[in-house]
Design a protein around this motif. Structure first.
Motif, PDB file in Angstrom:
ATOM      1  N   ILE A 120       0.834  -1.206   0.000  1.00  0.00           N
ATOM      2  CA  ILE A 120       0.000   0.000   0.000  1.00  0.00           C
ATOM      3  C   ILE A 120       0.868   1.256   0.000  1.00  0.00           C
ATOM      4  CG2 ILE A 120      -1.925  -1.180   1.093  1.00  0.00           C
ATOM      5  CD1 ILE A 120      -0.990  -0.031   3.764  1.00  0.00           C
ATOM      6  N   PHE A 121       0.254   2.410  -0.203  1.00  0.00           N
ATOM      7  CA  PHE A 121       0.982   3.677  -0.240  1.00  0.00           C
ATOM      8  C   PHE A 121       1.647   3.953   1.107  1.00  0.00           C
ATOM      9  CE2 PHE A 121      -1.969   4.287  -3.707  1.00  0.00           C
ATOM     10  CZ  PHE A 121      -1.305   5.118  -4.601  1.00  0.00           C
ATOM     11  N   THR A 122       2.893   4.348   1.053  1.00  0.00           N
ATOM     12  CA  THR A 122       3.552   4.843   2.265  1.00  0.00           C
ATOM     13  C   THR A 122       3.062   6.247   2.605  1.00  0.00           C
ATOM     14  OG1 THR A 122       5.532   3.509   1.894  1.00  0.00           O
ATOM     15  CG2 THR A 122       5.778   5.457   3.271  1.00  0.00           C
ATOM     16  N   THR A 123       2.857   7.073   1.575  1.00  0.00           N
ATOM     17  CA  THR A 123       2.442   8.465   1.804  1.00  0.00           C
ATOM     18  C   THR A 123       0.959   8.599   2.117  1.00  0.00           C
ATOM     19  OG1 THR A 123       2.220   8.644  -0.602  1.00  0.00           O
ATOM     20  CG2 THR A 123       4.276   9.432   0.376  1.00  0.00           C
ATOM     21  N   ARG A 124       0.175   7.557   1.891  1.00  0.00           N
ATOM     22  CA  ARG A 124      -1.246   7.480   2.225  1.00  0.00           C
ATOM     23  C   ARG A 124      -2.068   8.650   1.670  1.00  0.00           C
ATOM     24  NH1 ARG A 124      -0.579   5.306   8.502  1.00  0.00           N
ATOM     25  NH2 ARG A 124       1.139   3.889   7.991  1.00  0.00           N
ATOM     26  N   PRO A 125      -1.981   8.904   0.372  1.00  0.00           N
ATOM     27  CA  PRO A 125      -2.808   9.970  -0.195  1.00  0.00           C
ATOM     28  C   PRO A 125      -4.287   9.609  -0.193  1.00  0.00           C
ATOM     29  CG  PRO A 125      -1.713   8.741  -1.932  1.00  0.00           C
ATOM     30  CD  PRO A 125      -1.148   8.236  -0.636  1.00  0.00           C
ATOM     31  N   ALA A 126      -4.565   8.316  -0.276  1.00  0.00           N
ATOM     32  CA  ALA A 126      -5.938   7.809  -0.150  1.00  0.00           C
ATOM     33  C   ALA A 126      -5.864   6.596   0.757  1.00  0.00           C
ATOM     34  CB  ALA A 126      -6.489   7.416  -1.515  1.00  0.00           C
ATOM     35  N   ASP A 127      -6.732   6.565   1.742  1.00  0.00           N
ATOM     36  CA  ASP A 127      -6.621   5.523   2.765  1.00  0.00           C
ATOM     37  C   ASP A 127      -8.012   5.097   3.211  1.00  0.00           C
ATOM     38  OD1 ASP A 127      -5.176   3.866   4.442  1.00  0.00           O
ATOM     39  OD2 ASP A 127      -5.027   5.333   6.064  1.00  0.00           O
ATOM     40  N   PRO A 128      -8.493   3.912   2.858  1.00  0.00           N
ATOM     41  CA  PRO A 128      -7.728   2.817   2.247  1.00  0.00           C
ATOM     42  C   PRO A 128      -7.784   2.855   0.726  1.00  0.00           C
ATOM     43  CG  PRO A 128      -9.909   2.043   2.836  1.00  0.00           C
ATOM     44  CD  PRO A 128      -9.840   3.490   3.279  1.00  0.00           C
ATOM     45  N   VAL A 129      -6.783   2.193   0.119  1.00  0.00           N
ATOM     46  CA  VAL A 129      -6.803   1.988  -1.327  1.00  0.00           C
ATOM     47  C   VAL A 129      -7.456   0.640  -1.608  1.00  0.00           C
ATOM     48  CG1 VAL A 129      -4.750   3.388  -1.672  1.00  0.00           C
ATOM     49  CG2 VAL A 129      -4.509   0.922  -1.354  1.00  0.00           C
ATOM     50  N   GLU A 134      -7.470  -2.923   6.386  1.00  0.00           N
ATOM     51  CA  GLU A 134      -7.400  -1.921   7.443  1.00  0.00           C
ATOM     52  C   GLU A 134      -7.277  -2.612   8.803  1.00  0.00           C
ATOM     53  OE1 GLU A 134      -9.779   1.887   6.768  1.00  0.00           O
ATOM     54  OE2 GLU A 134     -11.036   0.341   5.814  1.00  0.00           O
ATOM     55  N   VAL A 135      -6.271  -2.206   9.557  1.00  0.00           N
ATOM     56  CA  VAL A 135      -6.034  -2.755  10.888  1.00  0.00           C
ATOM     57  C   VAL A 135      -6.240  -1.634  11.897  1.00  0.00           C
ATOM     58  CG1 VAL A 135      -4.369  -3.930  12.379  1.00  0.00           C
ATOM     59  CG2 VAL A 135      -4.389  -4.395   9.912  1.00  0.00           C
ATOM     60  N   PRO A 136      -7.321  -1.663  12.658  1.00  0.00           N
ATOM     61  CA  PRO A 136      -7.648  -0.520  13.525  1.00  0.00           C
ATOM     62  C   PRO A 136      -6.571  -0.159  14.541  1.00  0.00           C
ATOM     63  CG  PRO A 136      -9.543  -1.971  13.304  1.00  0.00           C
ATOM     64  CD  PRO A 136      -8.383  -2.685  12.675  1.00  0.00           C
ATOM     65  N   TYR A 137      -5.792  -1.152  14.979  1.00  0.00           N
ATOM     66  CA  TYR A 137      -4.821  -0.870  16.044  1.00  0.00           C
ATOM     67  C   TYR A 137      -3.428  -0.529  15.523  1.00  0.00           C
ATOM     68  CZ  TYR A 137      -3.312  -5.663  15.127  1.00  0.00           C
ATOM     69  OH  TYR A 137      -2.866  -6.818  14.522  1.00  0.00           O
ATOM     70  N   ALA A 138      -3.216  -0.584  14.184  1.00  0.00           N
ATOM     71  CA  ALA A 138      -1.872  -0.315  13.652  1.00  0.00           C
ATOM     72  C   ALA A 138      -1.993   0.222  12.239  1.00  0.00           C
ATOM     73  CB  ALA A 138      -1.023  -1.585  13.667  1.00  0.00           C
ATOM     74  N   GLY A 139      -1.422   1.369  11.993  1.00  0.00           N
ATOM     75  CA  GLY A 139      -1.491   1.974  10.675  1.00  0.00           C
ATOM     76  C   GLY A 139      -0.423   1.496   9.726  1.00  0.00           C
ATOM     77  N   ASP A 140       0.583   0.761  10.220  1.00  0.00           N
ATOM     78  CA  ASP A 140       1.701   0.363   9.368  1.00  0.00           C
ATOM     79  C   ASP A 140       1.659  -1.121   9.009  1.00  0.00           C
ATOM     80  OD1 ASP A 140       2.242  -0.608  11.883  1.00  0.00           O
ATOM     81  OD2 ASP A 140       4.380  -0.115  11.833  1.00  0.00           O
ATOM     82  N   VAL A 141       0.519  -1.768   9.199  1.00  0.00           N
ATOM     83  CA  VAL A 141       0.372  -3.191   8.880  1.00  0.00           C
ATOM     84  C   VAL A 141      -0.364  -3.338   7.560  1.00  0.00           C
ATOM     85  CG1 VAL A 141      -0.699  -5.362   9.584  1.00  0.00           C
ATOM     86  CG2 VAL A 141       0.423  -3.916  11.292  1.00  0.00           C
ATOM     87  N   SER A 142       0.127  -4.226   6.709  1.00  0.00           N
ATOM     88  CA  SER A 142      -0.578  -4.576   5.472  1.00  0.00           C
ATOM     89  C   SER A 142      -0.610  -6.098   5.368  1.00  0.00           C
ATOM     90  CB  SER A 142       0.130  -3.975   4.254  1.00  0.00           C
ATOM     91  OG  SER A 142       1.273  -4.739   3.901  1.00  0.00           O
ATOM     92  N   VAL A 143      -1.279  -6.600   4.325  1.00  0.00           N
ATOM     93  CA  VAL A 143      -1.337  -8.051   4.166  1.00  0.00           C
ATOM     94  C   VAL A 143       0.047  -8.649   3.969  1.00  0.00           C
ATOM     95  CG1 VAL A 143      -3.689  -8.054   3.268  1.00  0.00           C
ATOM     96  CG2 VAL A 143      -1.767  -7.900   1.670  1.00  0.00           C
TER      97      VAL A 143
END
Length: 625
Positions: A120-129, A134-143
């Motif tokens: 996913i985007f590191t800069t998070r221009p759109a969240d979620p893509v 989406e992991v509610p407790y951590a913004g830096d987790v992806s599949v």
């Protein structure tokens, strides 16, 4: 400092093109090619970079399934003795999570593969893509984090400059025989396309020397003392023998000492089948002679093995009250298993040191006579299983192997991974050369065979390659047939139709589950799958994917079809429906136990009886301390 302005993806491709391994003075390109299926997450990054680099810089291979691409890369790496590997790139989401099974297979088997999933985007221009978890407790987790536990190294490249240490660490692990497995560099899609001024030194040729660590003198002396003190020593040869190209050293050790050699699934072929000291497979799928010797051995010499439960018969096989273990392994983790005396070294270097230290030592002639007699007795059982009294009848599965045995030469490679075939092959197949027998049995992954065969053929284009596939495995993952046809990779697929999960059906029966849910049949009135076989034509399916297909209805037709397939220069499928059930030509029963827990309480008689049998076998388990 001279720099070059490239995107992160372009820089990674250029970097990979300049990485090499070297062992024994021979150099190999470390990343031979990149497999890829493109989507958002890698199409504008690594996809564009591969296009811009061109086939000469980084060959690109188009796959049909992400898991299959990893299997093909693993087959390539194993055939290359882990000195060369391939990369796999995917989109984010399901493309990335499809890598997990392949990554686990690579890591379990200690085989190198580089995984480059989009993220996913590191800069998070759109969240979620699209496809973002989406992991509610951590913004830096992806599949992609699902790949962490099945990777030997994992990093997420969140800034362009972070690629340099991440890429170097990835190459270190891929080329280290004690550390290798799946290596994952998660590649956020915005970072892939970001430009950076890269130091030219990053793109210089870099050679990663593959070590052959020699054993310490004290360990060698202790190992030799243990061997001299043993009356009934037995070598268990694992995949490490092949990976280190130690087959010649093992043969010299056996010739000098007379110690018999049994092999795991990964180690089969370490000695040619007709060598006097080769006693075949060991463990649950082993030969009677190997397992009988294992039960009475007072010293087990493990060479490059990780002692899976199939090898140890779930800790019931090595039954001598005073049995001890001596493990030669390049990894300390494996060398210390079973409270062993350790020889932490490269398999070839360790065997050479042991042979020299044991100069003049040989086992008693009565022991040699015993195992040679047992070997001859087992070979007669193989002959009986292979033989067909009537060539005009439908073959049994062992008779399929017997027919193939008459067709292959020393250079052929036979590939399998799951189902009932691994047991038959381990017991019966007569390996003629070190890399002829290619069983992926660390993870035993259905669907490995066809893409694995493609990888082997890419690594060894002059060797005939046979993927032995049951109907259950074929239905899991036949799609890379299209890749073989597209690329002109003339693998041979032997497709056995037995109408269900034959291996699990047998296991289900022995554990009291009465073959529940293991047959490919219509439902009966009682709701079970016991009706007529399904009208599925797998041969027609293979033909629809572009393969030449030869149908064989009898033993005689099968031999002709196999010979025609071997002579063909196109991908060819030999389809045969096998005889099921117990026959006089069936494979010998398991020669050792395997622990699959049975219901402790049940009302059905089959389960009650199975539990009684389970308790009897389980009583023989022991911890080797």
């Amino acid at each position: 400092m001279t720099t070059r302005r490239l995107t992160v993806a372009q820089a990674l491709v250029e970097f990979l093109a300049h990485q090499y391994t070297e062992r024994d003075g021979q150099r190999h390109r470390l990343i031979n090619a990149t497999w890829g299926i493109f989507g958002h997450g890698n199409v504008a990054g690594l996809g564009q970079a591969l296009l811009e680099a061109g086939q000469d810089t980084m060959p690109y291979l188009q796959g049909r399934n992400e898991q299959s691409m990893v299997h093909a890369a693993v087959g390539f790496a194993r055939q290359s003795n882990r000195l060369a590997a391939q990369a796999v790139t995917t989109s984010i989401g399901p493309g990335a999570t499809n890598l997990v099974t392949g990554a686990a297979l690579a890591t379990v088997n200690r085989l190198p593969v580089l995984l480059l999933p989009g993220d996913i985007f590191t800069t998070r221009p759109a969240d979620p893509v699209l496809q973002q978890l989406e992991v509610p407790y951590a913004g830096d987790v992806s599949v992609n984090d699902a790949l962490r536990p099945v990777s030997r190294y994992f990093d997420r490249v969140v800034r362009p400059e972070a690629l340099i240490p991440a890429a170097l660490a990835a190459m270190r692990v891929l080329s280290d025989p004690a550390e290798t497995g799946a290596v994952t560099l998660a590649m956020p899609q915005d970072v892939q396309a970001e430009a950076f001024d890269w130091p030219e030194e990053f793109f210089a040729d870099r050679v990663w020397r593959v070590r052959r660590p020699v054993p310490e003198a004290a360990e060698t002396e202790a190992a030799a003392r243990a061997i001299r003190a043993a009356r009934r020593p037995l070598v268990v040869a694992g995949g490490g023998v092949h990976h280190s190209e130690a087959e010649g050293a093992l043969r010299a050790f056996a010739d000098a000492t007379g110690i018999p050699v049994a092999s795991t699934q990964a180690g089969k072929g370490s000695l040619r089948y007709d060598h006097p000291a080769d006693i075949g497979g060991i463990g649950h799928t082993g030969t009677a002679v190997a397992d009988d010797l294992a039960r009475t051995a007072d010293l087990i010499i493990g060479v490059g093995t990780r002692y899976s439960d199939f090898t140890t018969a779930s800790a019931t096989l090595f039954a001598h009250p005073d049995v001890r273990f001596l493990n030669l392994n390049i990894t300390g983790f494996d060398a210390h298993k079973l409270s062993a005396t350790t020889l932490v070294a490269d398999a070839r270097a360790g065997l050479e040191a042991l042979t020299a230290e044991l100069a003049g030592h040989r086992v008693d002639t009565t022991y040699e006579a015993e195992y040679r007699t047992g070997k001859a007795r087992w070979e007669r059982r193989v002959d009986a299983a292979y033989a067909a009294e009537d060539d005009s009848v439908r073959p049994s599965q062992p008779q399929v192997l017997g027919a193939l045995d008459t067709v292959v030469g020393d250079d052929d490679v036979v590939i399998n991974a799951a189902g009932s075939l691994p047991g038959d092959l381990h017991k019966l197949w007569r390996a003629r050369s070190p890399r002829q027998y290619h069983l992926e049995y660390g993870y035993s992954c259905m669907g490995y065979e066809i893409p694995g065969a493609i990888g082997v053929r890419l690594a060894a284009p002059d060797r005939p390659v046979w993927a032995l596939v049951g109907d259950g495995t074929y239905l899991m993952m036949p799609t890379e047939i299209v890749t073989a046809v597209q690329e002109g990779i003339n693998i041979n697929v032997v497709l056995l139709q037995n109408h269900g999960y034959a291996s699990i059906g047998g296991l289900s029966e022995t554990t009291g589950a009465e073959r529940f849910g293991t047959a490919y049949r219509f439902r009966s009135a009682d709701g079970t799958y016991t009706g007529d076989p399904l009208p599925v034509d797998l041969a027609a399916n293979a033909a629809s994917l572009g393969m030449d297909v030869l149908r064989a209805r009898t033993v005689a037709e099968l031999r002709e079809a196999l010979a025609a397939a071997r002579a063909s220069d196109r991908p060819t499928c030999v389809y045969v429906e096998t005889e099921t059930g117990d026959t006089v030509s069936g494979a010998p029963d398991a020669q050792a136990w395997w622990d699959v827990p049975v219901a402790e309480t049940a009302t059905r008689p089959a389960a009650v009886k199975a539990r009684e049998e389970y308790d009897r076998h389980a009583a023989g388990r022991r911890r080797h301390l």
